[in-house]
Every structure is written in C-alpha cells, then in structure tokens.
Design an enzyme around this catalytic site. Structure first.
Site, PDB file in Angstrom:
ATOM      1  CG  HIS A 121     -11.514  -7.036   1.408  1.00 47.12           C
ATOM      2  ND1 HIS A 121     -10.746  -6.250   2.491  1.00 47.12           N
ATOM      3  CD2 HIS A 121     -10.494  -6.140   0.213  1.00 47.12           C
ATOM      4  CE1 HIS A 121      -9.387  -6.938   1.930  1.00 47.12           C
ATOM      5  NE2 HIS A 121      -8.944  -7.069   0.546  1.00 47.12           N
ATOM      6  CG  HIS A 151      -9.440  -2.624   2.169  1.00 48.11           C
ATOM      7  ND1 HIS A 151      -9.667  -3.398   0.889  1.00 48.11           N
ATOM      8  CD2 HIS A 151      -7.971  -2.786   1.246  1.00 48.11           C
ATOM      9  CE1 HIS A 151      -8.910  -3.265   0.303  1.00 48.11           C
ATOM     10  NE2 HIS A 151      -7.555  -3.174   0.845  1.00 48.11           N
ATOM     11  CB  CYS A 209       3.098 -10.636 -10.216  1.00 51.96           C
ATOM     12  SG  CYS A 209       1.247 -10.687  -9.208  1.00 51.96           S
ATOM     13  CB  CYS A 232       2.458  -8.072  -6.467  1.00 51.16           C
ATOM     14  SG  CYS A 232       2.170  -9.901  -5.763  1.00 51.16           S
ATOM     15  CB  CYS A 264       1.921 -14.306  -8.167  1.00 50.68           C
ATOM     16  SG  CYS A 264       1.854 -13.234  -7.191  1.00 50.68           S
ATOM     17  CG  HIS A 278      -2.051 -12.068  -7.113  1.00 52.18           C
ATOM     18  ND1 HIS A 278      -0.524 -11.364  -6.587  1.00 52.18           N
ATOM     19  CD2 HIS A 278      -2.951 -11.150  -6.240  1.00 52.18           C
ATOM     20  CE1 HIS A 278      -1.281 -10.117  -5.645  1.00 52.18           C
ATOM     21  NE2 HIS A 278      -2.459 -10.146  -5.575  1.00 52.18           N
ATOM     22  CE  LYS A 302      -7.536 -13.770  -0.399  1.00 51.04           C
ATOM     23  NZ  LYS A 302      -7.476 -13.441  -0.621  1.00 51.04           N
ATOM     24  CE  LYS A 354     -19.821 -10.350  -1.992  1.00 53.16           C
ATOM     25  NZ  LYS A 354     -19.436  -9.755  -2.551  1.00 53.16           N
TER      26      LYS A 354
HETATM   27  N1  MSP Z   1      -1.684  -0.809  -2.023  1.00 55.03           N
HETATM   28  C1  MSP Z   1      -0.696  -1.208  -2.078  1.00 55.03           C
HETATM   29  C2  MSP Z   1      -0.275  -0.873  -0.118  1.00 55.03           C
HETATM   30  C3  MSP Z   1       0.744   0.499  -0.394  1.00 55.03           C
HETATM   31  S1  MSP Z   1       1.138   1.181   1.107  1.00 55.03           S
HETATM   32  C4  MSP Z   1       2.587   2.319   0.788  1.00 55.03           C
HETATM   33  C5  MSP Z   1      -2.132  -2.389  -0.659  1.00 55.03           C
HETATM   34  N2  MSP Z   1      -2.680  -2.196  -1.296  1.00 55.03           N
HETATM   35  S2  MSP Z   1      -4.075  -3.184  -0.449  1.00 55.03           S
HETATM   36  O1  MSP Z   1      -5.395  -2.608  -0.565  1.00 55.03           O
HETATM   37  O2  MSP Z   1      -4.047  -4.412  -1.084  1.00 55.03           O
HETATM   38  O3  MSP Z   1      -3.630  -3.374   0.779  1.00 55.03           O
HETATM   39  C6  MSP Z   1      -3.617  -2.096   1.808  1.00 55.03           C
HETATM   40  C7  MSP Z   1      -3.902  -2.891   3.251  1.00 55.03           C
HETATM   41  O4  MSP Z   1      -5.121  -3.968   3.274  1.00 55.03           O
HETATM   42  C8  MSP Z   1      -2.411  -3.842   3.480  1.00 55.03           C
HETATM   43  O5  MSP Z   1      -1.617  -2.989   4.831  1.00 55.03           O
HETATM   44  C9  MSP Z   1      -2.728  -5.633   3.582  1.00 55.03           C
HETATM   45  O6  MSP Z   1      -2.274  -6.325   3.939  1.00 55.03           O
HETATM   46  C10 MSP Z   1      -3.602  -5.119   4.177  1.00 55.03           C
HETATM   47  N3  MSP Z   1      -5.224  -6.039   3.831  1.00 55.03           N
HETATM   48  C11 MSP Z   1      -5.863  -6.116   2.427  1.00 55.03           C
HETATM   49  N4  MSP Z   1      -6.182  -7.852   2.932  1.00 55.03           N
HETATM   50  C12 MSP Z   1      -6.172  -8.673   4.866  1.00 55.03           C
HETATM   51  C13 MSP Z   1      -7.074  -9.360   4.861  1.00 55.03           C
HETATM   52  N5  MSP Z   1      -7.510 -10.085   4.701  1.00 55.03           N
HETATM   53  N6  MSP Z   1      -6.816  -9.386   6.035  1.00 55.03           N
HETATM   54  C14 MSP Z   1      -6.154  -8.165   6.860  1.00 55.03           C
HETATM   55  N7  MSP Z   1      -5.290  -6.848   6.547  1.00 55.03           N
HETATM   56  C15 MSP Z   1      -5.489  -7.543   4.741  1.00 55.03           C
HETATM   57  O7  MSP Z   1      -1.066  -3.251  -0.351  1.00 55.03           O
END
Ligand code: MSP
Length: 510
Positions: free
Chosen positions: A17, A20, A125, A128, A143, A146, A296, A299
């Site tokens: 999304h 990421h 959780c 998490c 949590c 979440h 946040k 959709k």
């Molecule tokens: N798998 C763990 C990270 C392990 S690192 C050794 C994880 N994955 S995640 O898919 O949930 O998130 C990946 C990254 O995307 C994280 O740094 C997280 O903070 C970032 N983001 C997820 N949602 C976000 C937003 N809405 N805005 C900005 N970044 C966010 O956590």
C-alpha cells in the site's frame, strides 16, 4: 566512502500500500543522491516472510505459508520498478542463505552467554507477533496498535538478556545523539530504555513457520530477530561469489516507520552488541501517511491514495515528487488525490514543465538548438551560489524535503528570470543578440543544474530532460553553476508533465 541504506522489510500477509511505497521512495531518494555524489552505495529492501501473522493468513486461505509468501513477495517486488526504486538487492527472509546466517549469528549470541531458557507468560498480539508490556496495553487487554483483543499466552522459550544491555544502550544514545533520527524518535527510544529493559523472548516453541533454533530444534526464532538480521545477512549473498559485509557493514541508515522504533532502536543494537557486531550509524524514523481528512486511509472512507492508480495516471515521478514535497521526511503527513493534483498542476506542469519547454523552445527557435557560447549572468550565478553545498548538507542530515525545497526555489527563480528578461523581446532586436545569448545560456545552465539536483526525486523525467538539454553528466560533481557555457545541442521533447486534461491522451501514447 561506503553508504549502506535499508528499508524495513514488508510483511507478506498483506499486499503493498502507499505506506510501503512511501518508505521505499524516501530511501531511494537518499540512495540516489549518494550515488550522484560518487559514494559506494548499497540499497537493500525486501520482504519479511516468517512468523505467526503470515502462517495464520496462509492457513485462513487454506494454503501453505510458503505459497502465500511467494505470491505476495512477488507483488512487493513488482512494485519497486513501478516506483523507480533503485535497490541493489531484494531479500526474502525465506532465502536459505538468510536462514543459515541467522542461525550462525544467533548461535554466537547464545555462545556468548546472552540467552537462557525460561517460561514466558504475557499478553500477546498475533498481528504484531509481539508480547505487550503492561503499560502499553489498552483497556480491555487490547493491542495499542491494532486495537484487537490480546491473548494470554504462556510458553517455554529462549530469552535474550536485553536487560543486561541497559547501560550499553544508554551509553550509545549518550555518545551518539543522532543514532536515532529525528530527535523526537530518539527521545521516544530513550524514554523506553529509561523505563528499564526487560529480557525478551527470542524463540517460539509453538510455531513451525520460521528459522529453527540450531541448539534446540523444537523452537523457531521469534520473527523479529530473524527479520532484523536481514540487514546483515543480505550482504553475505547479495552478490554471487562475493561477500559484501566488509565493504558495507554497518549500515549508514536503516529507514523505518515509527511503529517499529522499539525493535530497531533498542532490540537491534543490543542484539548486534551481543553478537560482537558494530551497530549502524543511524536509524531514521519517517512518519505515517494519513488521508487528506487527517484520518487513517481506508477504502470505506474514500480517502485512499492508491500508488498504482497514481502511477498509471501521472507517472511514478509525480508520486515520488508529491510525497517527498508534501510529507516532511521524519514527520507525519496528510496526502490524497486533491493535493497530488494541485502540486502536479502548479509545480510539475506549470513551474518545472513550463520552464523546460520554454527554455528548449527558445534555444531551438533563436539559436538553432545550439547553446550559445557565453558567460552566464552574474546575477543568476549569485542566486545559485552555495546551492550544491546547501543541498548536500541537508542530505547529510537526511532532510530530503528541505533539500527539495532549496532546489525548487531555484526553479521559481528561473521562471522569474524568464519574465524579467523576456528573451522573445530581445530576439526582435538584432542589436541585443549578445544579451539574448547570455540570457538563454544562463537559463540553460540553471535548468541543467536544477535537473541534475532533482534527479533523485524524479529520476525518469530528469533523465529525459538532461538528454534534451544535450548534457549527460548527472553526477553532482557537474552540478555547480558554471561561469561560462556553450556547445551543447538541445532537442525539444513532448511535455514532461502533460496537463491533466492531456494526461489520458499522453498515457495512451506508446
Ligand atoms: N515486517 C516488519 C518490519 C521488519 S523490519 C526488520 C513490518 N512490516 S510492515 O509491512 O508492517 O511495514 C513495513 C514498513 O512500512 C514499516 O516501516 C512501517 O512503518 C511502514 N508503514 C506501514 N504503514 C505506513 C503508513 N501508513 N505510512 C508510512 N509508513 C507506514 O513492520
């Protein structure tokens, strides 16, 4: 100097999304800037594939965790070229080389006396994949992230003696105030440490989906330790037949979101110390993206900015530019289609796009596409003085949004210069030919300089523009505003950022 930069690795229980995408783009901007400086850069990203959330999601779909991981890792990987991410390697924590190396490092932590077996009981959780400490838990044992109900879990597992690293971590934070950036995140990490550190669970006995503990095969490592170690293990096998660890370790930046601060700022350095490995130079914590309404993104609220939709309609550069400009790196930001459209129109199409087409068109019309050999205008030279140093200094502090602003001020200055000097009027008077040539040469040079500097943000458009300017050197060594120019041959190109009403037509063109 070597510059190793990483992003968090994404969970494969979901699909990519905007959050990421934002993190990968932000790290990519830093990586590209350093490459332009001639640094020896290695940029890592990838997917986090073990642990309970992935196993649960797979079982819910009636497939094996590996099958789910394969399917979703492919989607995360496919997002990268679409966003123009210049990563040097993509790690998957299910890579056999990663797993082997995790076992080696954690066996060393074990042999160094930092682990013991004990009974763990606590509120857990599953989303998490983490036990929560009492003071984090929301009312009703939910949590804090979440908001779902936590489960009470008790199991015998291996513990990492995090508590014994209390002093060492405090010394690390005292001696390196920028270990965690920006300051707000650093203070948060310090406050967490100051509360007093408890030992943390290092393994899981119940779960099978993970890297097995070499000294106790019935256990797998807690997914967070497996995941964190990706930053280290990747360097061993990213290049066939070569070990890059010596060359790049420790990392210059681990770029992460604020929800995973504790793992990176506390667990991670302690784990590295326990394994006798050097800790990274910086953990950089970016903010969260929210909808334009401050909520946040979801959709059902209709406030989602879908990266794929934006790329299809406006191109990856527009998305990269918008996020880098709108969301101060290190702070939260509200983003959405309205804001993107406004910046696309006002800044990319009108300011940069127009400046580029006007400059190229005037050089074609008045100078037969040849950049006149002329001294540049001292007034512009002065406006560009110190720009390169300023941009580099901001990048040294990972302040990419401010760096972009500094560059953008020059884009505006160049447009203002066109209005002030009105080359089309100078062109009417043969007696003012010298002036015209100086104005166009100065504009060409200014546009070239901003294009080189803006390359990390909008690599594809900047590349096209540099080519049209007849100049191929995109290194920052070439980004000083020259006192004299001339000789290049320009070409005209279709609009870099077509106006919105034209966007659909442009997208339809091959
Ligand atoms: N798998 C763990 C990270 C392990 S690192 C050794 C994880 N994955 S995640 O898919 O949930 O998130 C990946 C990254 O995307 C994280 O740094 C997280 O903070 C970032 N983001 C997820 N949602 C976000 C937003 N809405 N805005 C900005 N970044 C966010 O956590």
């Amino acid at each position: 100097m070597s510059f190793y930069i990483t992003t968090a690795i994404d969970y494969v229980n979901g699909v990519p999304h905007l959050g990421h995408a934002y993190e990968k783009i932000s790290a990519d901007v830093l990586a590209r800037h350093q490459r332009q400086r001639g640094e020896d850069v290695f940029f890592l990203t990838g997917t986090d594939e073990h642990g309970e959330p992935v196993a649960d999601a797979a079982h819910a779909q009636g497939i094996e965790p590996q099958a789910l991981a394969d399917r979703n890792a492919a989607r995360f990987k496919a997002l990268l070229p679409a966003l123009e991410i210049s990563n040097d390697f993509f790690i998957r924590t299910t890579d056999p080389e990663h797993k082997r190396r995790v076992q080696e490092v954690l066996a060393r932590v074990h042999d160094n006396g930092h682990v013991y077996k004990g009974l763990y009981e606590g509120w857990y959780c599953p989303r998490c994949a983490d036990f929560k400490v009492e003071n984090e838990i929301l009312e009703g044992n939910r949590c804090p992230i979440h908001e779902i109900a936590l489960t009470r879990e008790a199991e015998e597992n291996w513990f990492f003696r995090l508590s014994t690293f209390q002093d060492a971590l405090e010394r690390l934070f005292d001696s390196r105030p920028d270990f965690v950036m920006p300051t707000r995140a650093c203070n948060e990490a310090r406050a967490f440490i100051a509360q007093g550190l408890q030992d943390v669970s290092l393994s899981r006995a119940k779960l099978r989906w993970g890297v097995s503990v070499p000294w106790d095969e019935g256990h797998v490592f807690y997914v967070w330790f497996d995941a964190l170690l990706n930053y280290y293990t990747a360097l061993h096998y990213a290049r066939a037949g070569e070990d890059l660890t010596e060359r790049y370790w420790p990392a210059q930046y681990h770029v992460i979101g604020k929800d995973i601060l504790k793992f990176h700022a506390v667990f991670w350095p302690a784990m590295l110390m326990a394994a006798d490995l050097p800790v990274p130079a910086h953990v950089f914590v970016h903010g969260f993206l929210m909808g334009e309404d401050g909520r946040k993104m979801s959709k059902s609220l209709g406030n989602v900015l879908d990266p794929f939709e934006v790329i299809e309609r406006y191109g990856a550069d527009a998305l990269r530019f918008y996020l880098a400009r709108e969301v101060v790196f290190g702070a939260d930001g509200n983003v959405g289609m309205n804001g993107l459209r406004a910046r696309y129109d006002a800044e990319l199409a009108n300011e940069l796009g127009n400046l580029a087409s006007r400059t190229l068109a005037m050089l074609s019309r008045y100078c037969d596409q040849a950049v006149p050999a002329a001294d540049t205008d001292p007034a512009l030279r002065e406006d560009f003085a110190g720009l390169l140093e300023g941009v580099c200094a901001l990048f040294d502090a990972a302040e990419s949004t401010r760096a972009l602003d500094l560059i953008w001020q020059r884009v505006r200055r160049l447009n203002q210069y066109v209005e002030e000097r009105r080359p089309w009027e100078l062109a009417k008077d043969e007696g003012r030919r010298g002036e015209l040539e100086q104005v166009l040469a100065s504009l060409w040079e200014g546009l070239r300089v901003v294009t080189v500097m803006i390359t990390p943000f909008i690599p594809q458009s900047a590349g096209r523009l540099l080519e049209a300017l007849g100049e191929s050197d995109a290194s920052l060594a070439a980004a000083g505003y020259a006192a004299r120019v001339g000789g290049a041959t320009v070409s005209t190109i279709p609009p870099l950022f077509p106006r919105l009403e034209d966007a659909a037509t442009a997208a339809a063109q091959p």
